[in-house]
Design a protein around this motif. Structure first.
Motif, PDB file in Angstrom:
ATOM      1  N   ASP A  98      -1.100  47.737  55.508  1.00  0.00           N
ATOM      2  CA  ASP A  98      -0.999  48.491  55.049  1.00  0.00           C
ATOM      3  C   ASP A  98      -1.341  49.524  55.786  1.00  0.00           C
ATOM      4  O   ASP A  98      -1.415  49.857  57.219  1.00  0.00           O
ATOM      5  CB  ASP A  98      -2.401  48.594  54.105  1.00  0.00           C
ATOM      6  N   LEU A 169      -5.280  46.028  52.986  1.00  0.00           N
ATOM      7  CA  LEU A 169      -5.302  47.589  52.259  1.00  0.00           C
ATOM      8  C   LEU A 169      -6.053  47.975  53.276  1.00  0.00           C
ATOM      9  O   LEU A 169      -7.890  47.260  53.016  1.00  0.00           O
ATOM     10  CB  LEU A 169      -5.123  47.439  51.088  1.00  0.00           C
ATOM     11  N   LYS A 191      -0.887  51.561  46.372  1.00  0.00           N
ATOM     12  CA  LYS A 191      -1.402  50.284  47.173  1.00  0.00           C
ATOM     13  C   LYS A 191      -1.115  49.280  45.573  1.00  0.00           C
ATOM     14  O   LYS A 191      -1.625  48.356  45.841  1.00  0.00           O
ATOM     15  CB  LYS A 191      -2.816  50.838  46.524  1.00  0.00           C
TER      16      LYS A 191
END
Length: 267
Positions: A98, A169, A191
């Motif tokens: 991420d 993430l 996400k």
């Protein structure tokens, strides 16, 4: 103190960072039952979010730190979290990294691992990975300057055509009952897209982000996932996550990770 004035004072305390019941009881000299009753009343008026063991501010907007500020803040904690996260990456894995500086720290540890395929929207990680021989797939989209990550419809479409073994993430804040909070809807929705396409989900968050509802956009965590944080996390911060059956919590020692990193550099 009249009920209205007391609840207004409690709201200001929550906005100021007093988010757990025990702290509010001590601060106001009130019983737990009274504090919980006042928090429920504030939640009914949509002035706070009720959480396990306390409350969080709702509708708040913290100014975003610059990319340079993020690079230098809590560097040792991020390195320790990244080191722990790297132990979950196995040869043959396809992983998603991420946007953010903690995932960038993880990317540095994956440099040279040519048996790993990295899918990412984080432009900070592309050069070190590619130059070390790692296969990288960059998700297209609109570039967000404050994080140097790609977002938007093109990124969402690309992710719908991919699957990954593990997704790592980041977030502006993590609240056990609500999920990951972000400054924009594009960030939070991306996400969600990633989580749908990943076999395993890991959230990398320094202790200061736990229980922090600093923004208004949310990506719910409604599946099994692993939280990796640092050992500055207090027990009252970790309890809401421990109470969730689908969450595995790992709080890593910053000192131990720094010692291990120093030892490996010496060798």
């Amino acid at each position: 103190m009249k009920v209205t004035r007391r609840r207004e004072a409690m709201l200001q305390a929550v906005l100021g960072g007093m988010t757990d019941v025990a702290t509010l009881c001590e601060h106001f000299g009130m019983s737990e039952a009274t504090v919980r009753r006042d928090l429920r009343a504030l939640a009914r008026d949509n002035r706070v979010l009720r959480t396990y063991g306390g409350a969080a501010a709702v509708g708040s907007h913290e100014p975003e730190a610059s990319l340079e500020e993020r690079r230098i803040s809590l560097r040792e904690q991020k390195e320790a979290i990244a080191q722990e996260a790297s132990t979950f990456v196995e040869d043959g894995d396809t992983v998603f990294l991420d946007g953010g500086t903690t995932t960038a720290a993880l990317a540095r540890l994956l440099a040279g691992r040519t048996a790993v395929h990295v899918v990412t929207n984080n432009l900070l990680v592309v050069s070190p990975l590619v130059s070390s021989g790692v296969q990288v797939t960059v998700i297209g989209g609109d570039v967000r300057p404050t994080s140097m990550s790609t977002l938007g419809p093109l990124a969402q479409i690309a992710l719908s055509r991919l699957s990954v073994d593990k997704a790592f993430l980041g977030a502006d804040g993590v609240v056990a009952e609500l999920g990951l909070c972000e400054a924009s809807s594009d960030q939070s929705y991306l996400k969600e897209c990633v989580m749908r396409q990943a076999a395993h989900v890991f959230v990398l968050a320094t202790a200061d982000k736990l229980g922090r509802a600093s923004q208004q956009h949310w990506a719910p965590l409604v599946r099994a996932w692993t939280l990796i944080t640092d050992d500055a996390a207090q027990q009252e911060q970790l309890e809401p996550f421990d109470a969730q059956e689908q969450v595995t919590v790992r709080a890593v020692s910053v000192k131990a990770a720094s010692a291990a990193n120093w030892s490996s550099q010496v060798q």
